[in-house]
Design a protein around this motif. Structure first.
Motif, short mmCIF file in Angstrom:
data_model
loop_
_atom_site.label_atom_id
_atom_site.label_comp_id
_atom_site.label_asym_id
_atom_site.label_seq_id
_atom_site.Cartn_x
_atom_site.Cartn_y
_atom_site.Cartn_z
N TRP A 268 1.23 5.80 7.77
CA TRP A 268 1.72 4.42 7.70
C TRP A 268 0.53 3.50 7.48
O TRP A 268 -0.63 3.89 7.64
CB TRP A 268 2.45 4.04 8.99
CG TRP A 268 1.62 4.27 10.22
CD1 TRP A 268 0.68 3.45 10.76
CD2 TRP A 268 1.63 5.44 11.05
NE1 TRP A 268 0.11 4.02 11.87
CE2 TRP A 268 0.69 5.24 12.08
CE3 TRP A 268 2.37 6.63 11.04
CZ2 TRP A 268 0.44 6.18 13.08
CZ3 TRP A 268 2.12 7.56 12.03
CH2 TRP A 268 1.17 7.34 13.03
N GLU A 269 0.80 2.28 7.11
CA GLU A 269 -0.22 1.27 6.96
C GLU A 269 0.29 -0.03 7.57
O GLU A 269 1.51 -0.26 7.61
CB GLU A 269 -0.56 1.02 5.48
CG GLU A 269 -1.23 2.19 4.78
CD GLU A 269 -2.63 2.46 5.27
OE1 GLU A 269 -3.25 1.53 5.83
OE2 GLU A 269 -3.11 3.60 5.11
N PRO A 270 -0.61 -0.90 8.02
CA PRO A 270 -0.16 -2.23 8.48
C PRO A 270 0.43 -3.01 7.31
O PRO A 270 -0.04 -2.91 6.18
CB PRO A 270 -1.46 -2.88 8.99
CG PRO A 270 -2.39 -1.74 9.23
CD PRO A 270 -2.04 -0.70 8.21
N ALA A 271 1.46 -3.78 7.59
CA ALA A 271 2.05 -4.62 6.55
C ALA A 271 1.20 -5.87 6.35
O ALA A 271 0.22 -6.10 7.03
CB ALA A 271 3.48 -5.01 6.94
N TYR A 272 1.60 -6.67 5.39
CA TYR A 272 0.96 -7.96 5.10
C TYR A 272 -0.53 -7.83 4.78
O TYR A 272 -1.38 -8.52 5.30
CB TYR A 272 1.13 -8.93 6.29
CG TYR A 272 2.52 -8.97 6.84
CD1 TYR A 272 2.77 -8.70 8.17
CD2 TYR A 272 3.60 -9.24 6.01
CE1 TYR A 272 4.05 -8.70 8.69
CE2 TYR A 272 4.89 -9.25 6.51
CZ TYR A 272 5.10 -8.99 7.85
OH TYR A 272 6.37 -8.98 8.34
N ILE B 27 -1.90 -0.94 13.65
CA ILE B 27 -0.58 -0.49 14.04
C ILE B 27 -0.74 0.78 14.86
O ILE B 27 -1.14 1.81 14.35
CB ILE B 27 0.31 -0.22 12.80
CG1 ILE B 27 0.45 -1.49 11.97
CG2 ILE B 27 1.67 0.31 13.23
CD1 ILE B 27 1.21 -2.60 12.65
N ASP B 28 -0.44 0.70 16.15
CA ASP B 28 -0.56 1.85 17.04
C ASP B 28 0.80 2.52 17.13
O ASP B 28 1.64 2.15 17.94
CB ASP B 28 -1.05 1.39 18.42
CG ASP B 28 -1.18 2.56 19.40
OD1 ASP B 28 -1.04 3.72 18.95
OD2 ASP B 28 -1.43 2.31 20.59
N THR C 77 9.12 -3.50 10.98
CA THR C 77 8.98 -4.52 9.95
C THR C 77 7.52 -4.94 9.78
O THR C 77 7.18 -5.64 8.83
CB THR C 77 9.84 -5.74 10.31
OG1 THR C 77 9.64 -6.08 11.69
CG2 THR C 77 11.32 -5.45 10.07
N GLU C 78 6.65 -4.53 10.71
CA GLU C 78 5.21 -4.78 10.61
C GLU C 78 4.47 -3.59 10.00
O GLU C 78 3.24 -3.57 10.00
CB GLU C 78 4.63 -5.10 11.99
CG GLU C 78 5.23 -6.31 12.67
CD GLU C 78 4.71 -6.46 14.08
OE1 GLU C 78 3.49 -6.57 14.26
OE2 GLU C 78 5.54 -6.44 15.02
N VAL C 79 5.21 -2.60 9.53
CA VAL C 79 4.62 -1.37 9.01
C VAL C 79 4.96 -1.23 7.54
O VAL C 79 6.06 -1.58 7.11
CB VAL C 79 5.16 -0.14 9.79
CG1 VAL C 79 4.61 1.15 9.22
CG2 VAL C 79 4.83 -0.27 11.27
N ALA C 80 4.02 -0.74 6.77
CA ALA C 80 4.23 -0.53 5.35
C ALA C 80 3.91 0.92 4.99
O ALA C 80 3.13 1.57 5.67
CB ALA C 80 3.35 -1.49 4.52
N LYS C 81 4.51 1.40 3.93
CA LYS C 81 4.19 2.70 3.33
C LYS C 81 4.33 3.85 4.32
O LYS C 81 3.56 4.81 4.29
CB LYS C 81 2.77 2.69 2.74
CG LYS C 81 2.55 1.62 1.69
CD LYS C 81 1.12 1.64 1.18
CE LYS C 81 0.87 0.54 0.16
NZ LYS C 81 -0.54 0.52 -0.30
N ALA C 82 5.31 3.79 5.20
CA ALA C 82 5.53 4.90 6.12
C ALA C 82 6.13 6.09 5.36
O ALA C 82 6.99 5.92 4.49
CB ALA C 82 6.44 4.48 7.26
#
Length: 406
Positions: free
Chosen positions: A250-254, A260-261, A336-341
């Motif tokens: 995963w990656e942090p969004a924005y 992101i833990d 919703t705060e996570v990207a590319k999971a």
């Protein structure tokens, strides 16, 4: 400290005080693994200044209020104490106010860490820091999560009964998460064994049927799944009975401005959906070594898999017929705060990627069931992409919904 960073606590007794240009009310809540208090007795504040292992101290207006945590006296089952703060004046926000939390050795007063939440605005209450137990070690983490509905909103969110007259039923409190600074905390310690290298350049995935039209096998190479699609782990007409890796990333969004833990886990079940065991950051090996976890990743930064779970399909006990792979937000951040999971199944011997599932949407929940492996009567295993979100911060709270997903 910066938001999301943590430090191990060298002192058994620590005091957290929160200072600001205005008077603040500081409180502490004792939380179990599900992120809730056991009862209202676990809410420690000026009207209830003591609890098991946690005490409140008023600064009397001339000094900041403080919460002291005696980690040796915290009762079993309590895994986290969150320290909150809110302006004493009714309706006042943190706009223009920079509260600073100081973590001290409660015995000698020495400063262990300080934290000032950045960029505050309309928030009327904050979860400032948390003292938490991870892997047998007590730590302190900077949080800085804001709430727009005051201390009552925080208390309600963590399970405290708040009785206040209101003209109409209020909506559930919604956290206001302030932006995080660009500087990430130090990288986590090395995993127990290396995680997988970054995935190879994209190759055209094997064609898969539309949802609900059937399943495919691995004969044509890597398979890219969509939600609810299934692939049989059969290659050349034979079931894949070898060591595989489930890599989750995963990656942090924005734009990557937050750490992101998240925690990846796998839950093992028997033929009647009975829970057998769970493998996660606190229990890295289960089923006599047939399932192993790479260890906790606290940031989600960097390319490649963030956490890896190795499964030796051939060594799994016969009573294990289902495995559900999950990801949880231990610190309460929403997906919703996570990207590319994503999750991807890799041959542990050749490092060949066999199956991949990219999570294409997110919901404001703290848990997601990514995929499941189910043993068929023929002995072959099937992998199904799930992508189902649930309210669960820990693997313990995923056991029931994951069983229902089998």
């Amino acid at each position: 400290m910066t938001p999301g960073s943590n430090i191990p606590l060298a002192a058994a007794r620590v005091t957290v005080d929160v200072a600001a240009p205005v008077r603040l009310d500081v409180s502490g809540l004792l939380l179990t693994a599900d992120g809730k208090v056991r009862s209202d007795d676990d809410f420690i504040f000026y009207n209830q200044p003591s609890g098991p292992g946690v005490t409140y101290r008023s600064g009397g207006g001339s000094a900041p209020d403080a919460i002291t945590v005696d980690t040796a006296a915290v009762p079993p089952g309590i895994e986290k104490i969150v320290v909150t703060a809110s302006p004493d004046a009714a309706g006042q926000t943190f706009q223009g106010i920079e509260p600073t939390a100081t973590v001290r050795d409660a015995d000698d007063g020495s400063v262990l860490a300080t934290f000032t939440p950045p960029r505050l605005g309309a928030e009327t209450a904050l979860v400032v820091v948390e003292i938490y137990l991870r892997g047998g070690q007590w730590k302190a983490r900077a949080v800085g999560q804001g709430y727009a509905d005051g201390l009552a909103g925080i208390a309600t969110d963590f399970g405290v009964t708040v009785e206040e007259p209101a003209p109409a039923p209020a909506a559930p409190p919604q956290p206001v998460v302030p932006p995080r600074p660009l500087t990430p905390p130090p990288p986590p310690p090395a995993a127990q064994f290396p995680t997988s290298a970054p995935p190879p350049p994209p190759v055209p995935p094997a064609a898969v049927p539309a949802p609900g039209t059937g399943k495919v096998n691995l004969d044509k190479g890597r398979v890219s799944l969509q939600k609810n699609q299934t692939v049989s782990l059969v290659k050349g007409g034979r079931p894949l009975l070898a060591r595989v890796k489930m890599g989750l990333g995963w990656e942090p969004a924005y734009g990557g401005d937050a750490d992101i833990d998240l925690d990846a886990s796998v839950i093992a079940y028997g033929p009647h959906r009975n829970h057998i065991d769970s493998c996660y950051f606190g229990k890295l090996t289960i089923l006599n070594g047939a399932v192993k976890h790479s260890g906790d990743n606290l940031t989600g930064e960097g390319a490649g898999d963030d956490e890896v779970i190795v499964v030796d399909l051939g060594r799994l006990p016969k009573e294990v017929t289902g495995l559900v792979f999950t990801v949880n937000s231990f610190s309460g951040q929403k997906f919703t705060e996570v990207a590319k999971a994503y999750c991807r199944l890799v041959d542990a011997t050749t490092e060949e990627e066999l199956v991949r599932f990219d999570l294409t949407h997110a919901e404001p929940q703290t848990g997601v069931m990514m995929a499941k492996l189910v043993r068929q009567f023929t002995g072959e295993w099937e992998m199904t992409a799930l992508g189902d979100f649930v309210k669960a911060r820990t693997v313990r709270n995923m056991v029931k919904p994951a069983a229902e997903a089998l």
